[in-house]
Motif scaffolding. Structure first.
Motif, PDB file in Angstrom:
ATOM      1  N   VAL A   1       0.837  -1.203   0.000  1.00  0.00           N
ATOM      2  CA  VAL A   1       0.000   0.000   0.000  1.00  0.00           C
ATOM      3  C   VAL A   1       0.878   1.261   0.000  1.00  0.00           C
ATOM      4  N   VAL A   2       1.900   1.273   0.843  1.00  0.00           N
ATOM      5  CA  VAL A   2       2.793   2.440   0.888  1.00  0.00           C
ATOM      6  C   VAL A   2       3.507   2.618  -0.450  1.00  0.00           C
ATOM      7  N   GLY A   3       3.959   1.510  -1.028  1.00  0.00           N
ATOM      8  CA  GLY A   3       4.632   1.603  -2.320  1.00  0.00           C
ATOM      9  C   GLY A   3       3.726   2.140  -3.408  1.00  0.00           C
ATOM     10  N   MET A   4       2.468   1.690  -3.424  1.00  0.00           N
ATOM     11  CA  MET A   4       1.521   2.187  -4.428  1.00  0.00           C
ATOM     12  C   MET A   4       1.243   3.669  -4.223  1.00  0.00           C
ATOM     13  N   LEU A   5       1.064   4.092  -2.981  1.00  0.00           N
ATOM     14  CA  LEU A   5       0.810   5.507  -2.720  1.00  0.00           C
ATOM     15  C   LEU A   5       2.002   6.374  -3.098  1.00  0.00           C
ATOM     16  N   ALA A   6       3.202   5.897  -2.781  1.00  0.00           N
ATOM     17  CA  ALA A   6       4.398   6.648  -3.167  1.00  0.00           C
ATOM     18  C   ALA A   6       4.536   6.726  -4.682  1.00  0.00           C
ATOM     19  N   PHE A   7       4.192   5.651  -5.352  1.00  0.00           N
ATOM     20  CA  PHE A   7       4.239   5.623  -6.815  1.00  0.00           C
ATOM     21  C   PHE A   7       3.259   6.632  -7.417  1.00  0.00           C
TER      22      PHE A   7
ATOM     23  N   SER B   1       1.965   9.274  -5.937  1.00  0.00           N
ATOM     24  CA  SER B   1       2.405  10.627  -5.585  1.00  0.00           C
ATOM     25  C   SER B   1       3.545  11.099  -6.483  1.00  0.00           C
ATOM     26  N   LYS B   2       4.511  10.230  -6.727  1.00  0.00           N
ATOM     27  CA  LYS B   2       5.628  10.602  -7.597  1.00  0.00           C
ATOM     28  C   LYS B   2       5.144  10.872  -9.019  1.00  0.00           C
ATOM     29  N   TRP B   3       4.253  10.029  -9.505  1.00  0.00           N
ATOM     30  CA  TRP B   3       3.744  10.199 -10.878  1.00  0.00           C
ATOM     31  C   TRP B   3       2.993  11.523 -11.025  1.00  0.00           C
ATOM     32  N   ARG B   4       2.131  11.830 -10.048  1.00  0.00           N
ATOM     33  CA  ARG B   4       1.344  13.061 -10.137  1.00  0.00           C
ATOM     34  C   ARG B   4       2.215  14.304  -9.965  1.00  0.00           C
ATOM     35  N   LYS B   5       3.132  14.267  -9.005  1.00  0.00           N
ATOM     36  CA  LYS B   5       3.988  15.425  -8.778  1.00  0.00           C
ATOM     37  C   LYS B   5       4.958  15.646  -9.926  1.00  0.00           C
ATOM     38  N   GLY B   6       5.456  14.568 -10.524  1.00  0.00           N
ATOM     39  CA  GLY B   6       6.434  14.705 -11.595  1.00  0.00           C
ATOM     40  C   GLY B   6       5.850  15.221 -12.894  1.00  0.00           C
TER      41      GLY B   6
ATOM     42  N   LYS C   1      13.295   9.420 -13.840  1.00  0.00           N
ATOM     43  CA  LYS C   1      12.410  10.540 -14.172  1.00  0.00           C
ATOM     44  C   LYS C   1      11.090  10.006 -14.690  1.00  0.00           C
ATOM     45  N   VAL C   2      10.010  10.614 -14.252  1.00  0.00           N
ATOM     46  CA  VAL C   2       8.685  10.204 -14.724  1.00  0.00           C
ATOM     47  C   VAL C   2       8.570  10.519 -16.214  1.00  0.00           C
ATOM     48  N   PRO C   3       8.146   9.575 -17.032  1.00  0.00           N
ATOM     49  CA  PRO C   3       8.048   9.850 -18.477  1.00  0.00           C
ATOM     50  C   PRO C   3       7.000  10.909 -18.768  1.00  0.00           C
TER      51      PRO C   3
END
Length: 552
Positions: free
Chosen positions: A360-366, A368-373, A491-493
């Motif tokens: 769950v933490v990994g999915m949330l971090a993923f 968050s990174k995708w949206r912020k990037g 880097k997020v594509p």
């Protein structure tokens, strides 16, 4: 090639200027007209001669720059160097990065699939089949065909049925094709064609991302364990991943409804496909309205309800308990990823809760990174769409921005890989869940090609150790963590790619008149003049100079 093209363009510009000077009546026109000074090929950097009558010299053709131009290969060593550069480009350059890459990719794919067909045929005829689950599959299907709809009563030699209803339909068809399941050789050939189909679908996905070089494509045909899983073991995982890769192909073309249909069919064969669900939901919300997202989710649910209707209408509780049992405990002797733990720790609920929390933490971090990037790019594209919403405007920009296949594939593969890293147990056949994705994840993480090959080889070695040992499990988990860190550090594509608006394109063909400004040959993100603040709101751009306005 780019240097030669620039040189030809500069020479053409000089010839055009000389022709204009002759028409104006003399060679000295350039020196007498002050507006002609510095009007070289680029408008910048051109210099007049000392006498005022010498033509402007573009920077690419000046004597100082000419010595830096690469000369055509001459001599034996020159040709060897040129051949080396050509081979290096062919092997390491991503498909789609140069003009002939698509042709080379088609040739490579054709050769690979032919080689796989020959290799699988040899394996089937030379290596003995190993019975693991096929007999149990046939027994479970036989119970359903005899009229039993209580999932708790559908059993085989390996235990009760634990797969959703789509599994029964697929293996009932295979049972009919193989004479009640007794002709194993026929079933092996069916799985061989499924394997070749999966390879072709994965190569198509690689090609759409425009990230993968031919070297990465070759890696997916070098796995001993994958050939064994498909043509010597006949696991249902093979059919599930075939459906999910078809779904991803449709997603790459933004055919969300059709993709969701195949995605739900994959879930109906094996539940592990739900690991893609967080990434898929993120993509649906980002590229569609809430209503369209609801339609896509309704398609997924409708497929499940339609396939499971015979069981839901009679024994619904037993069906959900058997087909979607999230608390099932696997046997310790078959685990590949946690053999270094004591058995009492492996079967404990504490380990299950810790791994669930990490997932769950990994999915949330993923997410968050995708949206912020991608926040700034999304704000810029949203402004572009708003400014060009009126298609009747003659000055409308004929470009549209759609979700890029690279972003779609990266999102789905990352979502699946996070679930696999923190899975409670991985069996040997579970290798098929993510083997074809490892080359893409390695190149996406930015590893050197030699490091990527070494990491993929380490995973292959860990899955080929039978029975699994503490050392092989530690190697597997260490490589998984390296992949995970590399993915999160990458880097997020870019989530968008530019294309010509199909509505304006059809109108232009009908009226035979250009619409909007002419597009450059390489369509990329437009140079937005307004910066975007951290909260997504556009900031006022700096005022342009008078010359810049004239150029615009």
């Amino acid at each position: 090639c780019s240097v030669a093209t620039s040189k030809r363009a500069a020479m053409a510009e000089i010839k055009r200027q000389n022709r204009l000077k002759k028409e104006e009546g003399g060679e000295g026109a350039a020196g007498e007209n002050p507006k002609a000074d510095g009007a070289g090929a680029g408008g910048k950097g051109g210099t007049a001669g000392k006498g005022g009558g010498e033509a402007s010299v573009p920077p690419l053709l000046s004597k100082k720059k000419s010595s830096a131009l690469p000369a055509r290969p001459t001599g034996f060593f020159g040709r060897i160097k040129y051949a080396f550069l050509w081979v290096r480009t062919l092997i390491f350059a991503p498909i789609g990065s140069y003009k002939q890459s698509n042709t080379y990719a088609a040739m490579i794919q054709t050769v690979m699939l032919l080689v796989e067909w020959v290799l699988c045929s040899v394996i089937i005829n030379k290596i003995a089949y190993t019975e693991i689950d096929w007999k149990a599959y046939m027994q479970e299907v036989e119970g359903w065909l005899s009229g039993v709809t209580d999932y708790s009563q559908l059993k085989g030699d390996t235990g009760p049925l634990v797969y959703p209803a789509g599994f029964l339909y697929v293996f009932a068809a295979l049972r009919f094709a193989c004479q009640n399941g007794y002709r194993i050789r026929v079933a092996q050939y069916h799985f061989m064609y499924i394997y070749i189909f999966v390879q072709g679908a994965v190569l198509m996905i690689y090609k759409q991302t425009k990230r993968m070089p031919p070297l990465a494509m070759v890696l997916i045909m070098l796995s001993k364990r994958m050939h064994s899983i498909f043509v010597l073991r006949l696991f249902n995982d093979c059919i599930a991943i075939a459906f999910v890769y078809v779904a991803i192909c449709y997603f790459c073309f933004r055919r969300w409804r059709t993709g969701c249909l195949f995605f739900s069919l994959a879930v109906s064969i094996k539940m592990n496909i739900l690991l893609y669900a967080p990434g898929l939901l993120l993509l649906l919300l980002e590229d569609n309205s809430l209503f369209e997202t609801f339609i896509c989710l309704s398609i997924c649910a409708s497929v499940q309800l339609a396939l499971a209707y015979p069981f839901l209408s009679t024994f619904p509780v037993e069906y959900f308990k058997g087909a979607f049992d999230l608390g099932r405990v696997f046997m310790f002797k078959w685990t590949v990823n946690f053999k270094f733990l004591p058995e009492e720790v492996f079967v404990s609920k504490a380990l299950a809760m810790v791994l669930l929390g990490c997932t769950v933490v990994g999915m949330l971090a993923f997410v968050s990174k995708w949206r912020k990037g991608t926040r700034r790019v999304r704000a810029a594209v949203a402004k572009f769409r708003k400014d060009n919403a009126d298609l009747k405007n003659p000055d409308v920009d004929p470009r549209i921005f759609v979700m890029s296949p690279d972003y779609i594939v990266a999102t789905l593969f990352t979502s699946n890989f996070i679930g696999i890293v923190f899975a409670r147990s991985l069996h040997y056949q579970f290798y098929s869940w993510y083997f074809h994705q490892l080359p893409y994840l390695a190149w996406f993480a930015g590893f050197h090609w030699a490091v990527s090959i070494a990491l993929i080889a380490a995973v292959e070695v860990a899955y080929n150790v039978f029975p699994a040992t503490a050392q092989s499990s530690l190697v597997l988990q260490a490589v998984h963590l390296i992949f995970l860190v590399g993915i999160f550090a990458a880097k997020v594509p870019c989530p968008f790619e530019a294309r010509e608006n199909p509505i304006l394109k059809r109108r232009k063909k009908r009226t035979k008149k250009p619409i909007g400004p002419e597009l450059p040959p390489d369509i990329e993100l437009p140079p937005f003049d307004e910066a975007v603040s951290d909260d997504g709101a556009p900031e006022p751009a700096a005022p342009k100079s008078g010359k810049a306005k004239k150029d615009d």
